[in-house]
Design a protein around this motif. Structure first.
Motif, mmCIF file in Angstrom:
data_model
loop_
_atom_site.group_PDB
_atom_site.id
_atom_site.type_symbol
_atom_site.label_atom_id
_atom_site.label_comp_id
_atom_site.label_asym_id
_atom_site.label_seq_id
_atom_site.Cartn_x
_atom_site.Cartn_y
_atom_site.Cartn_z
ATOM 1 N N LEU A 185 16.723 -5.040 7.480
ATOM 2 C CA LEU A 185 17.205 -4.174 8.551
ATOM 3 C C LEU A 185 16.540 -2.801 8.549
ATOM 4 N N SER A 186 15.602 -2.560 7.640
ATOM 5 C CA SER A 186 14.929 -1.264 7.564
ATOM 6 C C SER A 186 13.498 -1.486 7.116
ATOM 7 N N THR A 187 12.737 -0.397 7.095
ATOM 8 C CA THR A 187 11.342 -0.462 6.668
ATOM 9 C C THR A 187 11.196 0.184 5.292
ATOM 10 N N PHE A 188 10.111 -0.195 4.630
ATOM 11 C CA PHE A 188 9.888 0.369 3.301
ATOM 12 C C PHE A 188 9.594 1.859 3.375
ATOM 13 N N ARG A 189 9.023 2.308 4.473
ATOM 14 C CA ARG A 189 8.734 3.729 4.618
ATOM 15 C C ARG A 189 10.025 4.550 4.599
ATOM 16 N N ARG A 190 11.065 4.033 5.226
ATOM 17 C CA ARG A 190 12.348 4.738 5.196
ATOM 18 C C ARG A 190 12.940 4.742 3.790
ATOM 19 N N VAL A 191 12.680 3.674 3.041
ATOM 20 C CA VAL A 191 13.129 3.649 1.647
ATOM 21 C C VAL A 191 12.424 4.740 0.852
ATOM 22 N N LEU A 222 0.829 -1.200 0.000
ATOM 23 C CA LEU A 222 0.000 0.000 0.000
ATOM 24 C C LEU A 222 0.874 1.266 0.000
ATOM 25 N N GLN A 223 1.942 1.235 0.784
ATOM 26 C CA GLN A 223 2.857 2.379 0.783
ATOM 27 C C GLN A 223 3.478 2.580 -0.594
ATOM 28 N N ALA A 224 3.794 1.489 -1.256
ATOM 29 C CA ALA A 224 4.352 1.592 -2.615
ATOM 30 C C ALA A 224 3.325 2.176 -3.580
ATOM 31 N N GLN A 225 2.042 1.783 -3.408
ATOM 32 C CA GLN A 225 0.985 2.359 -4.247
ATOM 33 C C GLN A 225 0.879 3.868 -4.026
ATOM 34 N N VAL A 226 0.942 4.294 -2.773
ATOM 35 C CA VAL A 226 0.892 5.731 -2.476
ATOM 36 C C VAL A 226 2.097 6.439 -3.088
ATOM 37 N N GLY A 227 3.257 5.761 -3.042
ATOM 38 C CA GLY A 227 4.442 6.352 -3.662
ATOM 39 C C GLY A 227 4.267 6.541 -5.156
ATOM 40 N N ARG A 264 21.469 10.185 -3.187
ATOM 41 C CA ARG A 264 21.449 8.958 -3.996
ATOM 42 C C ARG A 264 22.080 7.788 -3.238
ATOM 43 N N ARG A 265 23.221 8.036 -2.629
ATOM 44 C CA ARG A 265 23.886 6.954 -1.901
ATOM 45 C C ARG A 265 23.079 6.535 -0.675
ATOM 46 N N GLN A 266 22.464 7.510 -0.012
ATOM 47 C CA GLN A 266 21.635 7.160 1.139
ATOM 48 C C GLN A 266 20.453 6.304 0.721
ATOM 49 N N TYR A 267 19.871 6.625 -0.440
ATOM 50 C CA TYR A 267 18.761 5.810 -0.925
ATOM 51 C C TYR A 267 19.225 4.393 -1.213
ATOM 52 N N GLU A 268 20.344 4.256 -1.898
ATOM 53 C CA GLU A 268 20.842 2.926 -2.219
ATOM 54 C C GLU A 268 21.156 2.133 -0.953
ATOM 55 N N ALA A 269 21.742 2.814 0.029
ATOM 56 C CA ALA A 269 22.049 2.117 1.283
ATOM 57 C C ALA A 269 20.769 1.705 2.010
ATOM 58 N N ALA A 317 12.296 10.146 -1.714
ATOM 59 C CA ALA A 317 11.778 11.517 -1.802
ATOM 60 C C ALA A 317 12.889 12.536 -1.552
ATOM 61 N N ASP A 318 13.787 12.218 -0.631
ATOM 62 C CA ASP A 318 14.914 13.124 -0.382
ATOM 63 C C ASP A 318 15.795 13.259 -1.631
ATOM 64 N N TRP A 319 15.994 12.162 -2.320
ATOM 65 C CA TRP A 319 16.810 12.201 -3.546
ATOM 66 C C TRP A 319 16.109 13.030 -4.625
ATOM 67 N N ASP A 320 14.801 12.820 -4.743
ATOM 68 C CA ASP A 320 14.047 13.602 -5.740
ATOM 69 C C ASP A 320 14.166 15.101 -5.453
ATOM 70 N N ASN A 321 13.937 15.464 -4.202
ATOM 71 C CA ASN A 321 14.018 16.895 -3.845
ATOM 72 C C ASN A 321 15.423 17.440 -4.051
ATOM 73 N N ALA A 322 16.426 16.659 -3.719
ATOM 74 C CA ALA A 322 17.805 17.108 -3.894
ATOM 75 C C ALA A 322 18.119 17.327 -5.372
ATOM 76 N N LYS A 323 17.615 16.449 -6.226
ATOM 77 C CA LYS A 323 17.878 16.603 -7.656
ATOM 78 C C LYS A 323 17.184 17.848 -8.207
ATOM 79 N N VAL A 324 15.931 18.073 -7.808
ATOM 80 C CA VAL A 324 15.216 19.267 -8.258
ATOM 81 C C VAL A 324 15.905 20.524 -7.734
ATOM 82 N N ASN A 325 16.371 20.471 -6.492
ATOM 83 C CA ASN A 325 17.099 21.625 -5.948
ATOM 84 C C ASN A 325 18.386 21.887 -6.720
ATOM 85 N N GLU A 326 19.038 20.830 -7.157
ATOM 86 C CA GLU A 326 20.255 21.012 -7.963
ATOM 87 C C GLU A 326 19.929 21.682 -9.298
ATOM 88 N N LEU A 327 18.847 21.242 -9.929
ATOM 89 C CA LEU A 327 18.426 21.886 -11.178
ATOM 90 C C LEU A 327 18.092 23.351 -10.948
#
Length: 544
Positions: free
Chosen positions: A493-499, A285-290, A479-484, A504-514
């Motif tokens: 060792l983690s939850t899908f919500r943290r993934v 369900l979280q993936a669907q919301v994503g 990007r590296r944090q997402y991959e990790a 989302a952090d990577w997306d925002n960082a990329k848009v901020n770079e643009l």
């Protein structure tokens, strides 16, 4: 180990397996789909269903996407500026002001063009009664009432000189018909030529005063050209902004498409993991919301792209909304030159149209002040006229003999006008000084504004230059944090919500770079407009 211990261990394992086989199925386990069944999971409300083909969508561990060029030829920034200079409304409107200023020069010069005057008059008069006289016999006799018929034709040429002198050359042909006892010829034909000169000696005297209107008009043309140059720089800056914003919007759209593909890939991966027991329904369900959020971001990015396209079209081709197709655009990657604040200020002060226009306006006011100071004097004009005249019995004889005739005339006159106190002229002079000082203060204000704007523009370039480097590092870190985080999730060792949060952090960082790259280009464009270097950079030729 003793044999009895091995026997006990084996028996315990068999009982444990038997107990697990007889355990009743829970509601959660019953809801698990058959791994062999073809399942289409419903997308969240308000979104389109996920296409099966996204199983092979790229993951965010891949490199950033390269924007796919839209249909149509590549549209360069230079071409956009060329189109804007040819079609822009603001430039067309400003050009009318320049043309009007040029006509003002012609009007001012026309005051010194020679003027031809032609006057023709015919008149007739008759006395109401005759003149009484006494004849030789002493009788009182009243003469026949006298009548007079007159025709006058005058041709003259007047020329005003730059010194204020007015020269007039004129010639007249007259025809008189009256009582024969009054004139030698009846009718009588008169011809005369005259030259008249009039010169002011105090007020309105001198070349500077009389050329003032021409010089003001020439400075008006200079100001109009500077205003046109300022408008050109503004148009160039607006086109650059619109072009950079469109390039940003399209790159953002491509990145949102990439993010949507990643979200869909995560969704398919979670579905597969749930089928083998590695994920739960909440993860799916979280993936669907994503996926829904990524699709919404893509729609917003597409909306912004269309808006930016319209803004650019409005600049380069106002009537091209239904016909112009904008091809590929891209943010330039030119290296940022080294910027010196003092040099940038010097360029801006030398090239900015506003400062130069204020200097030209100051020159106009100085001319007005000189004229007002000269015109505080009284009016004293002197003039002289010399002429010849002849009287004959025909037009042709009168015209031929005027130069050899014994008839002549001359005249010298002077006219003085002295308003008591000269209050009006002195007040006009004081007004001109006030306007002059006000313009001097305004010029200093413009100079200060130029300095402040240049310093702010230089700092903006330097700050945004650092911002591009920082945002690039932030993008790489995200990007590296997402991959990790994804690797930790796959290892349990983690939850899908943290993934999702790291995605989302990577997306925002990329848009901020643009956005940081666009901000840097806009800051460079602002500095170029202040320095006036955009004219040379884009090889724009301004007509004199």
């Amino acid at each position: 180990m003793p044999s009895r211990h091995l026997l006990c261990l084996a028996l315990a394992l068999v009982l444990c397996a038997s107990s697990r086989a007889q355990t009743p199925i829970t509601d959660t386990e019953a809801a698990k789909p058959d791994p062999t069944a073809k399942e289409q999971v419903a997308a969240p409300a308000g979104t389109a269903p996920v296409a099966p083909s996204v199983v092979n969508a790229p993951t965010q561990s891949d490199a950033a996407p390269v924007p796919a060029p839209p249909p149509g030829p590549t549209l360069t920034l230079d071409e956009c500026i060329a189109r804007a200079l040819d079609k822009n409304f603001d430039l067309r409107i400003q050009h009318f002001g320049t043309d009007t200023a040029k006509e003002d020069v012609t009007i001012a010069k026309a005051d010194f063009d020679p003027a031809i005057e032609l006057n023709a008059t015919r008149s007739h008069s008759r006395e109401p009664r005759g003149t009484p006289f006494v004849d030789s016999e002493g009788n009182i006799i009243t003469s026949t009432p006298a009548s007079r018929d007159q025709q006058i034709a005058t041709l003259g040429v007047t020329q005003q000189l730059i010194t204020g002198t007015t020269v007039t050359a004129s010639g007249t042909l007259n025809r008189y018909k009256t009582d024969p006892s009054v004139t030698f010829f009846n009718p009588s034909y008169n011809s005369d030529v005259a030259l008249t000169v009039r010169q002011p000696l105090l007020k309105n005297f001198g070349i500077r005063v009389n050329r003032a209107q021409i010089e003001r008009a020439k400075l008006g043309v200079e100001i109009a050209n500077l205003d046109f140059k300022s408008q050109v720089l503004a148009v160039v800056r607006n086109v650059e902004t619109a072009y950079y914003n469109l390039a940003f919007a399209r790159e953002q759209e491509e990145w949102r498409k990439f993010s949507l593909g990643v979200a869909q890939s995560l969704y398919e991966e979670n579905r597969s993991r749930r089928e083998v027991g590695g994920a739960i329904d909440l993860d799916v369900l979280q993936a669907q919301v994503g996926v829904a959020n990524a699709r919404r971001n893509l729609l917003l990015a597409q909306q912004e792209t269309h808006n930016r396209e319209d803004e650019l079209i409005a600049q380069i081709q106002p009537f091209g909304f239904t016909t112009l197709s904008i091809g590929a655009v891209a943010l330039p990657n030119d290296p940022v030159p080294k910027i010196d604040s003092d040099l940038a200020y010097k360029r801006a002060r030398d090239n900015t149209p506003d400062y130069a226009a204020a200097q030209a306006a100051l020159k106009q006011l100085k001319i007005d002040s000189d004229v007002a100071r000269q015109n505080r004097l009284p009016t004293l004009d002197v003039g002289g006229t010399i002429g010849y005249d002849a009287e004959e019995n025909s037009y042709s004889r009168a015209a031929r003999n005027v130069w050899g005739s014994d008839g002549y005339n001359w005249q010298i006159d002077a006219q003085l006008r002295f308003p008591i106190g000269l209050r009006a002229d002195r007040a006009r002079y004081r007004q001109s000084l006030i306007s002059l000082h006000r313009q001097e203060a305004r010029l200093e204000q413009i100079d200060q504004n130029v300095l402040v704007q240049v310093r702010a523009a230089v700092r903006a370039v330097q700050t945004n230059q650092e911002g591009v480097q920082i945002s690039s590092l932030a993008t790489e870190l995200s990007r590296r944090q997402y991959e990790a985080e994804k690797a930790r999730y796959e290892s349990g060792l983690s939850t899908f919500r943290r993934v999702q949060e790291s995605q989302a952090d990577w997306d925002n960082a990329k848009v901020n770079e643009l956005q940081a790259r666009v901000n840097l280009r806009n800051a460079l464009a602002d500095l170029a407009r202040l320095e006036g270097t955009s004219i040379d950079r884009y090889k724009i030729k301004l007509a004199d």
